[in-house]
Scaffold this active site. Structure first.
Site, PDB file in Angstrom:
ATOM      1  N   ASP A  20      60.286  40.107  60.534  1.00 30.98           N
ATOM      2  CA  ASP A  20      61.235  39.066  60.940  1.00 30.98           C
ATOM      3  C   ASP A  20      60.814  38.423  62.444  1.00 30.98           C
ATOM      4  OD1 ASP A  20      62.402  40.918  62.650  1.00 30.98           O
ATOM      5  OD2 ASP A  20      64.443  40.646  61.766  1.00 30.98           O
ATOM      6  N   CYS A  26      61.270  44.850  61.583  1.00 34.49           N
ATOM      7  CA  CYS A  26      62.326  44.133  61.951  1.00 34.49           C
ATOM      8  C   CYS A  26      62.770  44.708  63.174  1.00 34.49           C
ATOM      9  CB  CYS A  26      63.336  43.893  60.790  1.00 34.49           C
ATOM     10  SG  CYS A  26      64.376  45.380  60.381  1.00 34.49           S
ATOM     11  N   THR A  42      65.032  47.114  63.622  1.00 39.48           N
ATOM     12  CA  THR A  42      65.177  48.401  63.484  1.00 39.48           C
ATOM     13  C   THR A  42      64.366  48.908  62.399  1.00 39.48           C
ATOM     14  OG1 THR A  42      66.857  48.313  61.939  1.00 39.48           O
ATOM     15  CG2 THR A  42      67.614  48.392  64.332  1.00 39.48           C
ATOM     16  N   HIS A  76      54.476  63.417  50.427  1.00 37.22           N
ATOM     17  CA  HIS A  76      55.549  64.114  49.474  1.00 37.22           C
ATOM     18  C   HIS A  76      56.053  62.689  48.575  1.00 37.22           C
ATOM     19  CE1 HIS A  76      55.950  67.772  52.033  1.00 37.22           C
ATOM     20  NE2 HIS A  76      54.896  67.505  51.903  1.00 37.22           N
ATOM     21  N   HIS A 129      55.436  67.417  44.286  1.00 34.01           N
ATOM     22  CA  HIS A 129      55.841  65.991  44.686  1.00 34.01           C
ATOM     23  C   HIS A 129      56.106  65.241  43.661  1.00 34.01           C
ATOM     24  CE1 HIS A 129      56.018  67.978  48.242  1.00 34.01           C
ATOM     25  NE2 HIS A 129      54.694  68.309  48.204  1.00 34.01           N
TER      26      HIS A 129
END
Length: 154
Positions: A8, A70, A72, A103, A138
């Site tokens: 963004d 973005c 965060t 994993h 996994h």
């Protein structure tokens, strides 16, 4: 390997720097924006659109992996994870970036431009792209995640 990048308006500069970094390392990079217009003004956009766009590119095979950024990393990764087949993880340090590939077989890495600087972002990308999915025990857990997705995406 082809990597799709999206961000963004909070993360344009970091995204562009990471694209340059990965191109120098030999990766082919596709920029899904956002960017600056021809006058140097920021092209505003909403992070859910970019998360979805990169997610769709990964799932369709247009790119092999995605990098989304973005403020965060949280919102854009939440949007990407709504695309069936996406396994996006927000990582703010290299250890988690490596383990999410090893994993969880993540196919998109996300981080925040307001959380990590460019040198840390490079370390995150290096760990993610140098890691390989370990499979084995996994794989069963990744399959369980896919089963949840299938249950709710009918």
């Amino acid at each position: 390997m082809k990597i799709g990048f999206g961000c963004d308006h909070a993360a344009i500069d970091l995204k562009n720097e990471m694209i340059d970094y990965m191109v120098q390392k030999g990766y082919e990079c596709i920029d899904y924006g956002t960017n600056y217009d021809e006058t140097g003004e920021i092209i505003k956009c909403d992070y859910p659109d970019k998360g979805r766009q990169v997610g769709e590119a990964v799932v369709s095979g247009e790119v092999d992996y995605g990098v989304i950024i973005c403020g965060t990393g949280i919102g854009i990764s939440m949007a990407a994870n709504k695309v069936p087949g996406v396994r996006a993880a927000v990582c703010s340090e290299p250890y988690s970036a490596r383990l999410t590939k090893q994993h969880n077989n993540a196919n998109i890495i996300a981080f925040g431009a307001r959380v990590v600087g460019s040198e840390l972002a490079k370390m995150i990308l290096d760990e993610f792209f140098n890691a390989e999915f370990e499979g084995g025990r996994h794989q069963r857990r990744v399959d369980m995640i896919s089963d949840i997705e299938k249950k709710y995406n009918k």
